[in-house]
Design an enzyme around this catalytic site. Structure first.
Site, PDB file in Angstrom:
ATOM      1  CB  CYS A   1     -21.896  17.627  28.374  1.00 44.43           C
ATOM      2  SG  CYS A   1     -23.124  17.571  29.690  1.00 44.43           S
TER       3      CYS A   1
ATOM      4  CG  HIS B   1     -26.332  18.594  31.662  1.00 47.73           C
ATOM      5  ND1 HIS B   1     -25.535  19.601  31.142  1.00 47.73           N
ATOM      6  CD2 HIS B   1     -27.573  19.122  31.764  1.00 47.73           C
ATOM      7  CE1 HIS B   1     -26.276  20.672  30.928  1.00 47.73           C
ATOM      8  NE2 HIS B   1     -27.523  20.408  31.305  1.00 47.73           N
TER       9      HIS B   1
ATOM     10  CG  ASN C   1     -20.938  32.991  39.138  1.00 52.83           C
ATOM     11  OD1 ASN C   1     -20.883  33.610  40.198  1.00 52.83           O
ATOM     12  ND2 ASN C   1     -19.971  33.036  38.237  1.00 52.83           N
TER      13      ASN C   1
ATOM     14  N   GLY D   1     -24.856  35.572  37.511  1.00 52.51           N
ATOM     15  CA  GLY D   1     -23.779  35.650  36.526  1.00 52.51           C
ATOM     16  C   GLY D   1     -23.424  34.307  35.898  1.00 52.51           C
TER      17      GLY D   1
ATOM     18  CB  THR E   1     -22.076  32.605  31.100  1.00 55.79           C
ATOM     19  OG1 THR E   1     -20.850  31.981  31.510  1.00 55.79           O
ATOM     20  CG2 THR E   1     -22.091  34.043  31.574  1.00 55.79           C
TER      21      THR E   1
ATOM     22  CG  HIS F   1     -22.430  20.980  33.092  1.00 56.14           C
ATOM     23  ND1 HIS F   1     -22.464  19.870  32.265  1.00 56.14           N
ATOM     24  CD2 HIS F   1     -21.819  20.558  34.231  1.00 56.14           C
ATOM     25  CE1 HIS F   1     -21.920  18.832  32.878  1.00 56.14           C
ATOM     26  NE2 HIS F   1     -21.506  19.233  34.078  1.00 56.14           N
TER      27      HIS F   1
ATOM     28  CG  HIS G   1     -19.548  26.168  36.262  1.00 55.69           C
ATOM     29  ND1 HIS G   1     -20.747  26.236  35.587  1.00 55.69           N
ATOM     30  CD2 HIS G   1     -19.115  27.447  36.372  1.00 55.69           C
ATOM     31  CE1 HIS G   1     -21.020  27.486  35.298  1.00 55.69           C
ATOM     32  NE2 HIS G   1     -20.055  28.252  35.772  1.00 55.69           N
TER      33      HIS G   1
ATOM     34  CG  HIS H   1     -15.956  29.973  38.828  1.00 57.19           C
ATOM     35  ND1 HIS H   1     -15.491  30.489  37.632  1.00 57.19           N
ATOM     36  CD2 HIS H   1     -17.303  29.898  38.694  1.00 57.19           C
ATOM     37  CE1 HIS H   1     -16.520  30.711  36.816  1.00 57.19           C
ATOM     38  NE2 HIS H   1     -17.637  30.365  37.445  1.00 57.19           N
TER      39      HIS H   1
HETATM   40  P1  AMP Z   1     -20.077  31.162  34.822  1.00 53.05           P
HETATM   41  O1  AMP Z   1     -20.064  32.583  34.373  1.00 53.05           O
HETATM   42  O2  AMP Z   1     -20.081  30.971  36.309  1.00 53.05           O
HETATM   43  O3  AMP Z   1     -21.158  30.362  34.120  1.00 53.05           O
HETATM   44  O4  AMP Z   1     -18.684  30.551  34.372  1.00 53.05           O
HETATM   45  C1  AMP Z   1     -18.450  29.927  33.169  1.00 53.05           C
HETATM   46  C2  AMP Z   1     -16.953  29.924  32.970  1.00 53.05           C
HETATM   47  O5  AMP Z   1     -16.635  28.963  31.994  1.00 53.05           O
HETATM   48  C3  AMP Z   1     -16.386  31.271  32.511  1.00 53.05           C
HETATM   49  O6  AMP Z   1     -15.413  31.718  33.431  1.00 53.05           O
HETATM   50  C4  AMP Z   1     -15.796  30.938  31.144  1.00 53.05           C
HETATM   51  O7  AMP Z   1     -14.609  31.647  30.880  1.00 53.05           O
HETATM   52  C5  AMP Z   1     -15.556  29.447  31.253  1.00 53.05           C
HETATM   53  N1  AMP Z   1     -15.544  28.728  29.992  1.00 53.05           N
HETATM   54  C6  AMP Z   1     -16.464  28.812  29.001  1.00 53.05           C
HETATM   55  N2  AMP Z   1     -16.120  27.991  27.985  1.00 53.05           N
HETATM   56  C7  AMP Z   1     -14.978  27.375  28.366  1.00 53.05           C
HETATM   57  C8  AMP Z   1     -14.123  26.408  27.750  1.00 53.05           C
HETATM   58  N3  AMP Z   1     -14.384  25.899  26.535  1.00 53.05           N
HETATM   59  N4  AMP Z   1     -13.014  26.007  28.413  1.00 53.05           N
HETATM   60  C9  AMP Z   1     -12.745  26.510  29.638  1.00 53.05           C
HETATM   61  N5  AMP Z   1     -13.504  27.410  30.285  1.00 53.05           N
HETATM   62  C10 AMP Z   1     -14.606  27.841  29.646  1.00 53.05           C
HETATM   63 ZN    ZN Z   2     -23.612  19.641  30.537  1.00 53.55          ZN
END
Ligand code: AMP
Ligand code: ZN
Length: 112
Positions: free
Chosen positions: A6, A45, A85, A91, A93, A96, A98, A100
């Site tokens: 966010c 969000h 993910n 996996g 982390t 929010h 997203h 890839h």
């Molecule tokens: P996931 O493991 O699918 O939740 O992917 C989260 C991704 O967000 C990971 O590949 C992180 O490297 C990436 N990530 C976390 N913080 C940031 C950030 N501030 N800017 C860019 N990517 C981020």
């Molecule tokens: Zn968010």
């Protein structure tokens, strides 16, 4: 506390944005796992795929269509991988949703 994606969407923390419109932001992953690694998020969000509702149908469709446009823009002619993910075992982390976009090298299957 507000979530990190966010904050990226609101430009409250810096990121390398490759695409933005009224609904979506795409930015380069801070820890890329391939030569091209872009994260595509809705500005809204939503915690993850597990929290999607019927009202999100158009937004989720747009997320994938824009990911395709961004992949073309980044010249991923040989192909690429789109990854969602979901939850702990998936996996995820960042809570929010997203997508890839990972490319620039051949991908393995099955994933780890
Ligand atoms: P996931 O493991 O699918 O939740 O992917 C989260 C991704 O967000 C990971 O590949 C992180 O490297 C990436 N990530 C976390 N913080 C940031 C950030 N501030 N800017 C860019 N990517 C981020
Ligand atoms: Zn968010």
């Amino acid at each position: 506390m507000e979530c990190i994606f966010c904050k990226i969407a609101k430009r409250e923390i810096p990121s390398d944005v490759v695409y933005e419109d009224e609904d979506i932001v795409a930015f380069r992953d801070i820890k890329p796992v391939a030569p091209i690694h872009v994260i595509v998020i809705p500005k809204e969000h939503i915690e993850g795929v597990h929290s999607l509702e019927d009202k999100h149908q158009a937004l989720v469709g747009k997320l994938i269509l824009k990911a395709k446009d961004i992949a073309n823009q980044l010249n991923l002619k040989e192909g690429y991988r789109l990854v969602l993910n979901v939850g702990e075992y998936g996996g995820q982390t960042v809570s929010h949703i997203h997508l890839h976009i990972i490319g620039g090298r051949p991908m393995m299957w099955p994933p780890g």
